[in-house]
Design a protein around this motif. Structure first.
Motif, PDB file in Angstrom:
ATOM      1  N   HIS A 127      36.004  52.884  68.899  1.00 55.79           N
ATOM      2  CA  HIS A 127      36.090  51.426  68.960  1.00 55.79           C
ATOM      3  C   HIS A 127      34.994  50.739  68.155  1.00 55.79           C
ATOM      4  CE1 HIS A 127      32.736  50.378  71.725  1.00 55.79           C
ATOM      5  NE2 HIS A 127      32.970  51.566  72.266  1.00 55.79           N
ATOM      6  N   ASN A 128      33.882  51.454  67.884  1.00 60.09           N
ATOM      7  CA  ASN A 128      32.794  50.827  67.124  1.00 60.09           C
ATOM      8  C   ASN A 128      32.467  51.568  65.831  1.00 60.09           C
ATOM      9  OD1 ASN A 128      31.623  53.046  68.583  1.00 60.09           O
ATOM     10  ND2 ASN A 128      29.624  52.236  68.020  1.00 60.09           N
ATOM     11  N   ARG A 129      33.294  52.556  65.452  1.00 61.42           N
ATOM     12  CA  ARG A 129      33.164  53.263  64.178  1.00 61.42           C
ATOM     13  C   ARG A 129      31.841  54.009  64.034  1.00 61.42           C
ATOM     14  NH1 ARG A 129      37.540  51.631  64.866  1.00 61.42           N
ATOM     15  NH2 ARG A 129      38.762  50.240  63.552  1.00 61.42           N
ATOM     16  N   LYS A 179      29.490  53.831  72.079  1.00 66.92           N
ATOM     17  CA  LYS A 179      28.825  52.668  72.661  1.00 66.92           C
ATOM     18  C   LYS A 179      29.658  52.135  73.820  1.00 66.92           C
ATOM     19  CE  LYS A 179      25.590  52.356  69.416  1.00 66.92           C
ATOM     20  NZ  LYS A 179      24.159  52.597  69.682  1.00 66.92           N
ATOM     21  N   SER A 229      33.349  48.048  74.936  1.00 65.17           N
ATOM     22  CA  SER A 229      34.556  48.116  74.120  1.00 65.17           C
ATOM     23  C   SER A 229      35.511  47.000  74.521  1.00 65.17           C
ATOM     24  CB  SER A 229      35.233  49.468  74.336  1.00 65.17           C
ATOM     25  OG  SER A 229      36.535  49.467  73.801  1.00 65.17           O
TER      26      SER A 229
END
Length: 271
Positions: free
Chosen positions: A133-135, A139, A142
C-alpha cells in the motif's frame, strides 16, 4: 506441486528470525537446511521490510547476502534476492542470481535502463512484483479496505506488468505477489479478503506468488499470538493456497509445508 521459496533473512530485525543468520556460516547452514527440506529457491534478504525495520546501507545489505550467493550459485542453487535497491540487484545478477523479489514492484526512480539491460542480457531472469500500500517497507495507516483491496492489487499488477514489458521483459518472466499483512493493512480482514478472493487474482495473473508465513494478520485474529506460535495458523493458510493451486509459495518452514503438501495430495487422490 507448488514451487517453494525458502526464506533466508540475513538481518538484525526481521520480525520472525532477525539476528539468527548474520554470521555467513549460520546463513549458509540455514540455506542448506531449507534445500534439504524441499525448497526450490532460496529467497535471500539483507534488508528487513517489517514495520519496525531500520534501513541499512546498500554496502551493508550486499555484504550480508554476498557470501550466501557466492556459496550457492556455483552449486546450481536457484537464488531469489529480496531487495528493492537497483545497485544491490545489479551486483546480485552479476553474481548469478536469477530472480529479483522487489517489495516496491520495481517502482524506483533513476536507472530505468537497468531493466532494459536485464531483458537483453539475462533472458532467464525472473521478476517478482509485490504489491504494497505504500510501495516500500511495511507501514501502518493503510487506506485499503476489504472491499477495495482486490481491485487495487489488480490495477497495480497491470501497471507494473506493462512497465516491465515495455523494457523488453517477457510476461512469462514476471511473478505477482499481492503482499500480505502490514504490506496491505493493519486490518487483518484485508489480508483475509485477498485469500478469500485469491482465484480472482490467479485468473488474471496465473504466476501468482503468496507468502503468509508467520504474518501479523494471523496472530492478530487469534488473540495477538506471538510470532513463534503462528505455525498452525500459517499452515492453515498455506493449505488454502495449495487447494487453490497457487504455483509459488514463500515460507519460513519448508519442511512443514512439504509434509503437509504430500498428505494433502494423497487425500485428494481418487481411487
Amino acid at each position: 506441486m507448488a514451487e517453494i521459496f525458502g526464506i533466508l533473512n540475513i538481518t538484525t530485525d526481521s520480525f520472525s528470525d532477525g539476528g539468527k543468520y548474520l554470521d555467513p556460516e549460520n546463513a549458509i547452514a540455514k540455506g542448506i537446511q531449507l534445500l534439504q527440506e524441499g525448497a526450490d529457491w532460496l529467497d535471500v534478504s539483507g534488508q528487513s521490510s517489517n514495520i519496525a525495520a531500520n534501513l541499512v546501507t546498500e554496502d551493508e545489505e550486499w555484504n550480508r547476502v554476498e557470501p550466501v550467493i557466492r556459496y550457492f550459485v556455483p552449486k546450481g542453487v536457484r537464488i531469489s534476492l529480496d531487495s528493492f535497491r537497483p545497485n544491490v540487484q545489479k551486483k546480485a545478477i552479476e553474481a548469478g542470481v536469477r530472480c529479483l523479489n522487489d517489495i516496491t514492484g520495481f517502482t524506483y526512480e533513476g536507472d530505468r535502463e537497468f531493466l532494459h539491460t536485464c531483458a537483453e542480457k539475462y533472458p532467464d531472469l525472473k521478476f517478482i512484483i509485490m504489491h504494497s500500500h505504500n510501495r516500500n517497507i511495511a507501514k501502518v495507516n493503510s487506506n485499503l479496505s476489504p472491499e477495495k483491496v482486490i481491485k487495487k492489487i489488480q490495477m497495480f499488477f497491470r501497471d507494473r506488468r506493462n512497465d516491465l514489458c515495455s523494457y523488453g521483459i517477457e510476461e512469462s518472466a514476471i511473478f505477482f505477489d499481492p503482499g500480505m499483512g502490514f504490506f496491505l493493512s493493519e486490518n487483518p480482514m484485508v489480508s483475509f479478503r485477498v485469500l478469500q478472493d485469491i482465484e480472482i487474482l490467479k485468473l488474471e495473473f496465473p504466476q501468482l506468488m503468496v507468502g503468509v508465513s508467520r504474518k501479523s494478520f494471523l496472530g492478530n485474529v487469534l488473540g495477538q499470538l506471538p510470532v513463534e506460535e503462528r505455525e498452525f495458523a500459517t499452515l492453515a493458510c498455506e493449505l488454502h493456497l495449495l487447494k487453490n493451486k497457487i504455483p509459488f509459495i514463500r515460507t519460513h518452514n519448508v519442511l512443514k509445508l512439504r509434509q503437509a503438501e504430500k498428505i494433502w495430495n494423497l487425500c485428494q487422490e481418487s481411487e
